[in-house]
Design a protein around this motif. Structure first.
Motif, mmCIF file in Angstrom:
data_model
loop_
_atom_site.group_PDB
_atom_site.id
_atom_site.type_symbol
_atom_site.label_atom_id
_atom_site.label_comp_id
_atom_site.label_asym_id
_atom_site.label_seq_id
_atom_site.Cartn_x
_atom_site.Cartn_y
_atom_site.Cartn_z
ATOM 1 N N ARG A 12 0.124 -3.017 14.784
ATOM 2 C CA ARG A 12 0.054 -1.578 14.985
ATOM 3 C C ARG A 12 -0.121 -1.283 16.475
ATOM 4 O O ARG A 12 -0.686 -2.095 17.200
ATOM 5 N N VAL A 13 0.364 -0.130 16.883
ATOM 6 C CA VAL A 13 0.136 0.355 18.241
ATOM 7 C C VAL A 13 -0.929 1.443 18.151
ATOM 8 O O VAL A 13 -0.841 2.339 17.304
ATOM 9 N N SER A 14 -1.937 1.365 19.005
ATOM 10 C CA SER A 14 -3.063 2.294 18.936
ATOM 11 C C SER A 14 -3.515 2.703 20.335
ATOM 12 O O SER A 14 -3.451 1.905 21.277
ATOM 13 N N ASP A 50 -12.819 -6.919 13.794
ATOM 14 C CA ASP A 50 -12.589 -8.301 14.220
ATOM 15 C C ASP A 50 -11.962 -8.394 15.608
ATOM 16 O O ASP A 50 -11.869 -9.469 16.183
ATOM 17 N N ASN A 51 -11.525 -7.250 16.138
ATOM 18 C CA ASN A 51 -10.948 -7.238 17.483
ATOM 19 C C ASN A 51 -11.452 -6.027 18.254
ATOM 20 O O ASN A 51 -10.685 -5.316 18.909
ATOM 21 N N ILE A 52 -12.768 -5.829 18.183
ATOM 22 C CA ILE A 52 -13.386 -4.639 18.769
ATOM 23 C C ILE A 52 -13.249 -4.621 20.292
ATOM 24 O O ILE A 52 -13.385 -3.576 20.927
ATOM 25 N N GLY A 53 -12.945 -5.771 20.868
ATOM 26 C CA GLY A 53 -12.745 -5.844 22.310
ATOM 27 C C GLY A 53 -11.595 -4.977 22.800
ATOM 28 O O GLY A 53 -11.550 -4.622 23.986
ATOM 29 N N LEU A 54 -10.669 -4.637 21.912
ATOM 30 C CA LEU A 54 -9.559 -3.759 22.289
ATOM 31 C C LEU A 54 -10.038 -2.362 22.652
ATOM 32 O O LEU A 54 -9.316 -1.608 23.309
ATOM 33 N N HIS A 66 -3.745 -5.760 11.570
ATOM 34 C CA HIS A 66 -4.625 -5.566 10.420
ATOM 35 C C HIS A 66 -5.233 -6.910 10.036
ATOM 36 O O HIS A 66 -4.516 -7.914 9.931
ATOM 37 N N PRO A 67 -6.553 -6.975 9.846
ATOM 38 C CA PRO A 67 -7.204 -8.266 9.617
ATOM 39 C C PRO A 67 -6.783 -8.983 8.340
ATOM 40 O O PRO A 67 -6.892 -10.208 8.258
ATOM 41 N N ASP A 68 -6.276 -8.253 7.354
ATOM 42 C CA ASP A 68 -5.865 -8.881 6.093
ATOM 43 C C ASP A 68 -4.363 -9.146 6.038
ATOM 44 O O ASP A 68 -3.929 -10.262 5.790
ATOM 45 N N TYR A 118 1.214 13.929 18.989
ATOM 46 C CA TYR A 118 1.236 12.490 19.249
ATOM 47 C C TYR A 118 0.567 11.798 18.064
ATOM 48 O O TYR A 118 0.048 12.448 17.164
ATOM 49 N N TRP A 119 0.580 10.477 18.103
ATOM 50 C CA TRP A 119 -0.093 9.704 17.063
ATOM 51 C C TRP A 119 -1.105 8.769 17.702
ATOM 52 O O TRP A 119 -0.773 8.023 18.632
ATOM 53 N N GLY A 120 -2.338 8.821 17.198
ATOM 54 C CA GLY A 120 -3.370 7.949 17.728
ATOM 55 C C GLY A 120 -3.109 6.492 17.425
ATOM 56 O O GLY A 120 -3.527 5.604 18.168
ATOM 57 N N ASP A 121 -2.415 6.255 16.316
ATOM 58 C CA ASP A 121 -1.994 4.893 15.985
ATOM 59 C C ASP A 121 -0.799 4.955 15.052
ATOM 60 O O ASP A 121 -0.556 5.968 14.394
ATOM 61 N N GLU A 122 -0.053 3.872 15.025
ATOM 62 C CA GLU A 122 1.132 3.801 14.172
ATOM 63 C C GLU A 122 1.386 2.354 13.773
ATOM 64 O O GLU A 122 1.212 1.426 14.570
ATOM 65 N N ARG A 123 1.785 2.177 12.539
ATOM 66 C CA ARG A 123 2.180 0.845 12.075
ATOM 67 C C ARG A 123 3.535 0.481 12.675
ATOM 68 O O ARG A 123 4.376 1.354 12.910
ATOM 69 N N CYS A 124 3.730 -0.785 12.940
ATOM 70 C CA CYS A 124 4.971 -1.243 13.557
ATOM 71 C C CYS A 124 6.048 -1.411 12.487
ATOM 72 O O CYS A 124 6.438 -2.519 12.094
#
Length: 236
Positions: free
Chosen positions: A172-174, A149-153, A165-167, A63-69
């Motif tokens: 991304r899906v994580s 910047d979105n640590i609440g997730l 991504h903040p910049d 599986y992938w812990g995260d992936e760019r869309c």
């Protein structure tokens, strides 16, 4: 927490590969969440070249812990990198490869992937449990695709979240922090001098460490290991 420090990133890749091969040897089935980045790329090369024929890949589910869309053919796709450096060089059943569909609508895909984890993995207190989650550490202290910047997730209700991504604003899906911390084992793979400051802050609990998602990685199993090179670990 255990810390393993090696001379350089090539040695980190070799030593982790030895560890992984031993870890999966006696397992009937093994579910692992992969990470993207330069260090996993080296690890995949070593696994493919030195363990491609000795590890029983038929019992390993990836599986992938995260992936760019992005589509799976995009150069920024973690899946594409894994195909190029590992999957194209080993024999693994297609049914064992569970990629994030980065080309789909992010919100819908996060829900689909969360449902997939619920179906495929054992659940503990309602949370899917991986055998192993691999993580990287960003220069800003992020891990998976959960950024400061979105640590609440981190503690989001859904097992998978949509982050940006903040910049660049790239979506991304994580997996969220609850899934990470419920894993039977979590391993950080961290190399390079640019990571040394954040490693120091997190390990010694100083500076702005509380703002970093990576500092929230505390698996309930107690099985947390950092594989690092000397450059990344030189301040601790």
């Amino acid at each position: 927490m255990e810390v393993k420090v090696y001379k350089d990133k090539q040695e980190v890749a070799r030593q982790f590969s030895v560890y992984f091969a031993e870890r999966v040897k006696d397992k009937a089935v093994f579910h692992v969440a992969l990470s993207g980045g330069s260090t996993p790329k080296l690890i995949f090369d070593v696994l493919a070249s030195e363990y491609g024929d000795t590890i029983d890949w038929s019992k390993i589910h990836l599986y992938w812990g995260d992936e760019r869309c992005v589509p799976p053919t995009h150069d920024q796709s973690n899946y594409k990198m894994t195909v190029e450096h590992l999957l194209s060089k080993i024999t693994v059943p297609k049914g064992n490869i569970h990629r994030v569909l980065g080309e789909k609508d992010p919100k819908g895909e996060a829900l689909r992937y969360a449902n997939l984890l619920e179906i495929n993995l054992d659940r503990v207190d309602g949370i899917p449990q991986f055998d192993l989650v691999l993580l990287g550490l960003g220069d800003d202290g992020h891990t998976a695709s959960i950024f400061p910047d979105n640590i609440g997730l981190w503690n989001a209700e859904d097992h998978c979240v949509v982050a940006a991504h903040p910049d660049s604003g790239q979506q991304r899906v994580s997996i969220n922090g609850k899934v990470i911390n419920r894993a039977q084992e979590v391993i950080f793979l961290v190399t390079g001098a640019t990571k040394a400051e954040k490693v120091d802050e997190i390990h010694n609990q100083k500076g702005n460490y509380q703002k970093y998602p990576a500092a929230l990685v505390r698996p309930l199993s107690g099985n947390l290991t950092w594989f690092m090179d000397e450059a990344a670990a030189n301040l601790i």
